[in-house]
Scaffold this motif. Structure first.
Motif, PDB file in Angstrom:
ATOM      1  N   GLN A  54      -6.929  -4.110  12.286  1.00  0.00           N
ATOM      2  CA  GLN A  54      -7.895  -3.033  12.092  1.00  0.00           C
ATOM      3  C   GLN A  54      -8.782  -3.376  10.897  1.00  0.00           C
ATOM      4  O   GLN A  54      -8.279  -3.722   9.830  1.00  0.00           O
ATOM      5  CB  GLN A  54      -7.172  -1.706  11.817  1.00  0.00           C
ATOM      6  N   ILE A  55     -10.089  -3.297  11.085  1.00  0.00           N
ATOM      7  CA  ILE A  55     -11.001  -3.500   9.965  1.00  0.00           C
ATOM      8  C   ILE A  55     -12.111  -2.455  10.023  1.00  0.00           C
ATOM      9  O   ILE A  55     -12.386  -1.874  11.076  1.00  0.00           O
ATOM     10  CB  ILE A  55     -11.623  -4.912   9.940  1.00  0.00           C
ATOM     11  N   HIS A  56     -12.733  -2.230   8.887  1.00  0.00           N
ATOM     12  CA  HIS A  56     -13.851  -1.286   8.797  1.00  0.00           C
ATOM     13  C   HIS A  56     -15.141  -2.068   8.633  1.00  0.00           C
ATOM     14  O   HIS A  56     -15.257  -2.919   7.745  1.00  0.00           O
ATOM     15  CB  HIS A  56     -13.664  -0.340   7.612  1.00  0.00           C
ATOM     16  N   ILE A  57     -16.108  -1.796   9.493  1.00  0.00           N
ATOM     17  CA  ILE A  57     -17.425  -2.424   9.394  1.00  0.00           C
ATOM     18  C   ILE A  57     -18.366  -1.417   8.755  1.00  0.00           C
ATOM     19  O   ILE A  57     -18.602  -0.342   9.311  1.00  0.00           O
ATOM     20  CB  ILE A  57     -17.952  -2.844  10.778  1.00  0.00           C
ATOM     21  N   PRO A  58     -18.895  -1.715   7.566  1.00  0.00           N
ATOM     22  CA  PRO A  58     -19.748  -0.744   6.869  1.00  0.00           C
ATOM     23  C   PRO A  58     -21.103  -0.570   7.530  1.00  0.00           C
ATOM     24  O   PRO A  58     -21.550  -1.419   8.312  1.00  0.00           O
ATOM     25  CB  PRO A  58     -19.887  -1.354   5.470  1.00  0.00           C
ATOM     26  N   GLN A  59     -21.739   0.540   7.210  1.00  0.00           N
ATOM     27  CA  GLN A  59     -23.086   0.801   7.701  1.00  0.00           C
ATOM     28  C   GLN A  59     -24.053  -0.210   7.106  1.00  0.00           C
ATOM     29  O   GLN A  59     -23.959  -0.588   5.944  1.00  0.00           O
ATOM     30  CB  GLN A  59     -23.506   2.232   7.317  1.00  0.00           C
TER      31      GLN A  59
ATOM     32  N   GLY B 294     -28.345  -1.113   7.629  1.00  0.00           N
ATOM     33  CA  GLY B 294     -29.594  -0.927   8.352  1.00  0.00           C
ATOM     34  C   GLY B 294     -29.444   0.143   9.420  1.00  0.00           C
ATOM     35  O   GLY B 294     -29.020   1.263   9.164  1.00  0.00           O
ATOM     36  N   GLY B 295     -29.750  -0.226  10.665  1.00  0.00           N
ATOM     37  CA  GLY B 295     -29.610   0.714  11.772  1.00  0.00           C
ATOM     38  C   GLY B 295     -28.222   0.732  12.379  1.00  0.00           C
ATOM     39  O   GLY B 295     -27.961   1.495  13.316  1.00  0.00           O
ATOM     40  N   ARG B 296     -27.321  -0.098  11.864  1.00  0.00           N
ATOM     41  CA  ARG B 296     -25.959  -0.157  12.391  1.00  0.00           C
ATOM     42  C   ARG B 296     -25.088   0.894  11.723  1.00  0.00           C
ATOM     43  O   ARG B 296     -25.040   0.992  10.505  1.00  0.00           O
ATOM     44  CB  ARG B 296     -25.365  -1.546  12.134  1.00  0.00           C
ATOM     45  N   LYS B 297     -24.396   1.669  12.518  1.00  0.00           N
ATOM     46  CA  LYS B 297     -23.518   2.698  11.986  1.00  0.00           C
ATOM     47  C   LYS B 297     -22.186   2.084  11.555  1.00  0.00           C
ATOM     48  O   LYS B 297     -21.729   1.098  12.133  1.00  0.00           O
ATOM     49  CB  LYS B 297     -23.274   3.781  13.035  1.00  0.00           C
ATOM     50  N   ALA B 298     -21.584   2.688  10.556  1.00  0.00           N
ATOM     51  CA  ALA B 298     -20.246   2.257  10.132  1.00  0.00           C
ATOM     52  C   ALA B 298     -19.248   2.588  11.238  1.00  0.00           C
ATOM     53  O   ALA B 298     -19.384   3.594  11.932  1.00  0.00           O
ATOM     54  CB  ALA B 298     -19.860   2.962   8.839  1.00  0.00           C
ATOM     55  N   ARG B 299     -18.264   1.721  11.404  1.00  0.00           N
ATOM     56  CA  ARG B 299     -17.259   1.990  12.430  1.00  0.00           C
ATOM     57  C   ARG B 299     -15.965   1.254  12.102  1.00  0.00           C
ATOM     58  O   ARG B 299     -15.967   0.232  11.410  1.00  0.00           O
ATOM     59  CB  ARG B 299     -17.758   1.572  13.813  1.00  0.00           C
ATOM     60  N   ASN B 300     -14.876   1.801  12.604  1.00  0.00           N
ATOM     61  CA  ASN B 300     -13.582   1.140  12.519  1.00  0.00           C
ATOM     62  C   ASN B 300     -13.334   0.427  13.839  1.00  0.00           C
ATOM     63  O   ASN B 300     -13.549   1.001  14.912  1.00  0.00           O
ATOM     64  CB  ASN B 300     -12.470   2.161  12.254  1.00  0.00           C
ATOM     65  N   VAL B 301     -12.924  -0.816  13.771  1.00  0.00           N
ATOM     66  CA  VAL B 301     -12.744  -1.597  14.993  1.00  0.00           C
ATOM     67  C   VAL B 301     -11.329  -2.165  15.060  1.00  0.00           C
ATOM     68  O   VAL B 301     -10.673  -2.385  14.041  1.00  0.00           O
ATOM     69  CB  VAL B 301     -13.769  -2.751  15.085  1.00  0.00           C
ATOM     70  N   THR B 302     -10.891  -2.387  16.288  1.00  0.00           N
ATOM     71  CA  THR B 302      -9.602  -3.022  16.547  1.00  0.00           C
ATOM     72  C   THR B 302      -9.859  -4.406  17.122  1.00  0.00           C
ATOM     73  O   THR B 302     -10.600  -4.553  18.100  1.00  0.00           O
ATOM     74  CB  THR B 302      -8.770  -2.197  17.543  1.00  0.00           C
ATOM     75  N   LEU B 303      -9.267  -5.403  16.514  1.00  0.00           N
ATOM     76  CA  LEU B 303      -9.481  -6.782  16.931  1.00  0.00           C
ATOM     77  C   LEU B 303      -8.210  -7.361  17.532  1.00  0.00           C
ATOM     78  O   LEU B 303      -7.110  -7.149  17.014  1.00  0.00           O
ATOM     79  CB  LEU B 303      -9.899  -7.644  15.731  1.00  0.00           C
TER      80      LEU B 303
ATOM     81  N   SER C 165     -19.218  -4.485  24.376  1.00  0.00           N
ATOM     82  CA  SER C 165     -20.527  -4.245  23.776  1.00  0.00           C
ATOM     83  C   SER C 165     -21.128  -5.548  23.268  1.00  0.00           C
ATOM     84  O   SER C 165     -20.427  -6.452  22.820  1.00  0.00           O
ATOM     85  CB  SER C 165     -20.398  -3.248  22.620  1.00  0.00           C
ATOM     86  N   LYS C 166     -22.460  -5.638  23.328  1.00  0.00           N
ATOM     87  CA  LYS C 166     -23.146  -6.822  22.818  1.00  0.00           C
ATOM     88  C   LYS C 166     -22.962  -6.958  21.309  1.00  0.00           C
ATOM     89  O   LYS C 166     -23.088  -8.049  20.763  1.00  0.00           O
ATOM     90  CB  LYS C 166     -24.639  -6.739  23.153  1.00  0.00           C
ATOM     91  N   GLU C 167     -22.676  -5.841  20.642  1.00  0.00           N
ATOM     92  CA  GLU C 167     -22.491  -5.861  19.201  1.00  0.00           C
ATOM     93  C   GLU C 167     -21.027  -6.042  18.814  1.00  0.00           C
ATOM     94  O   GLU C 167     -20.677  -5.938  17.645  1.00  0.00           O
ATOM     95  CB  GLU C 167     -23.029  -4.566  18.584  1.00  0.00           C
ATOM     96  N   ALA C 168     -20.175  -6.291  19.805  1.00  0.00           N
ATOM     97  CA  ALA C 168     -18.748  -6.447  19.520  1.00  0.00           C
ATOM     98  C   ALA C 168     -18.525  -7.623  18.571  1.00  0.00           C
ATOM     99  O   ALA C 168     -19.126  -8.690  18.717  1.00  0.00           O
ATOM    100  CB  ALA C 168     -17.975  -6.661  20.815  1.00  0.00           C
ATOM    101  N   LEU C 169     -17.664  -7.411  17.602  1.00  0.00           N
ATOM    102  CA  LEU C 169     -17.354  -8.449  16.627  1.00  0.00           C
ATOM    103  C   LEU C 169     -16.542  -9.556  17.287  1.00  0.00           C
ATOM    104  O   LEU C 169     -15.593  -9.293  18.020  1.00  0.00           O
ATOM    105  CB  LEU C 169     -16.566  -7.840  15.470  1.00  0.00           C
TER     106      LEU C 169
END
Length: 322
Positions: A107-112, A114-123, A156-160
């Protein structure tokens, strides 16, 4: 930690001549800077080089550089830029990685940003030993490495998605997690460059004509960028560190008089206080209610404070009545 830095000036006469890239000797290419820095780093550190892990972005995914690191037994982590041919199957690296069984999750947190919203992601985490084949246009030997991948759930195309190559032995999930943790810290380099080159001291906008003047300005601003970065992350520090880590006693007292308009306290306020007041001095309004100031406004506040400090020093040096 910066152990080596190289000044590189692109030849404007060769701009756009990518057709000659393949025939250009490796040591004359811009990508050779990675190996050159490693050579200098090894010479400076001596035996301590064994304690250093070079963490590089995709630009360092160069066959010759990886080969050099393996031959010299220097530890490294490089984010893969391309799906290379491997000896473990008919398909390339990324397809092979997609077939690996998950070794766990992170689990990591991607900060906000520019136009990208902050989100918590599961890898999903995968790892395996791989052997990179010699590229068709190269001469050399295959590269035995370890692959560590972490891919965000979803399509998603923005998936890490990180594809990491390393010579650190990876046989357990804990070791794979450690490699990912090392790579997570690499973003600090990007934050530093932002504070140094663009949003902060903005040396890219300088119009100095002399190479010597440019180098002096770049060097001075490099140290200022470190201070700005320290202030940027002051909000996240759990302790109440003194602002004298980044400001002189005279500087923070002038900042106090400017912002608070009262007699300064006997002891220095916190670093978090300096962060907030410098940002406000730079025009920060916190309109997005994030509580976080940008590097740009911190720099503007810092610059204004230096102007105030310079004016104070000048006034104190006067020995005549105006």
């Amino acid at each position: 930690v910066y152990i080596d830095r190289l000044r590189w000036t692109r030849d404007i006469t060769t701009r756009g001549k990518r057709a000659k890239h393949a025939s250009t000797p490796y040591t004359e290419k811009e990508g050779y800077k990675w190996e050159s820095a490693s050579v200098n780093m090894s010479a400076r550190l001596g035996a301590k080089i064994d304690d250093v892990i070079s963490v590089c972005d995709r630009e360092a995914d160069i066959y010759e550089y990886l080969l050099y690191k393996l031959k010299t037994k220097q530890r490294f982590i490089v984010r893969s830029m391309q799906s290379r041919h491997i000896e473990e199957g008919q398909n390339k690296l990324y397809h092979y990685a997609s077939q690996l069984k998950s070794a766990g999750q992170k689990q990591i947190h991607i900060p906000q940003k520019g136009g990208r919203k902050a989100r918590n992601v599961t890898l999903d985490i995968v790892f395996a030993p791989v052997t990179l084949k010699v590229p068709n246009n190269k001469r050399g030997e295959s590269l035995p490495l370890y692959y560590v991948g972490c891919v965000e759930h979803g399509n998603s195309k923005e998936a890490l998605c990180w594809h990491l190559l390393t010579n650190e032995p990876i046989t357990t999930q804990a070791q794979a997690q450690k490699i990912i943790g090392y790579y997570e810290h690499r973003w600090l380099v990007e934050e530093y460059h932002k504070a140094w080159k663009s949003d902060g001291t903005n040396i890219e906008a300088s119009r100095l004509q002399s190479k010597g003047n440019v180098e002096r300005l770049v060097t001075i601003n490099a140290f200022i960028a470190v201070r700005i970065l320290q202030l940027k992350f002051a909000k996240d520090r759990p302790d109440d560190s003194s602002c004298e880590e980044v400001l002189s006693p005279k500087a923070w007292k002038l900042l106090w008089l400017k912002r608070v308009s009262k007699t300064p306290p006997d002891s220095a306020p916190s670093l978090k206080w300096a962060y907030t007041e410098l940002a406000k001095l730079g025009g920060w309004k916190d309109t997005k209610r994030t509580g976080r100031a940008s590097v740009k406004v911190i720099w503007q506040g810092w610059f204004k404070l230096q102007t105030i400090l310079e004016g104070y020093e000048l006034a104190m040096s006067l020995d005549i009545d105006l």
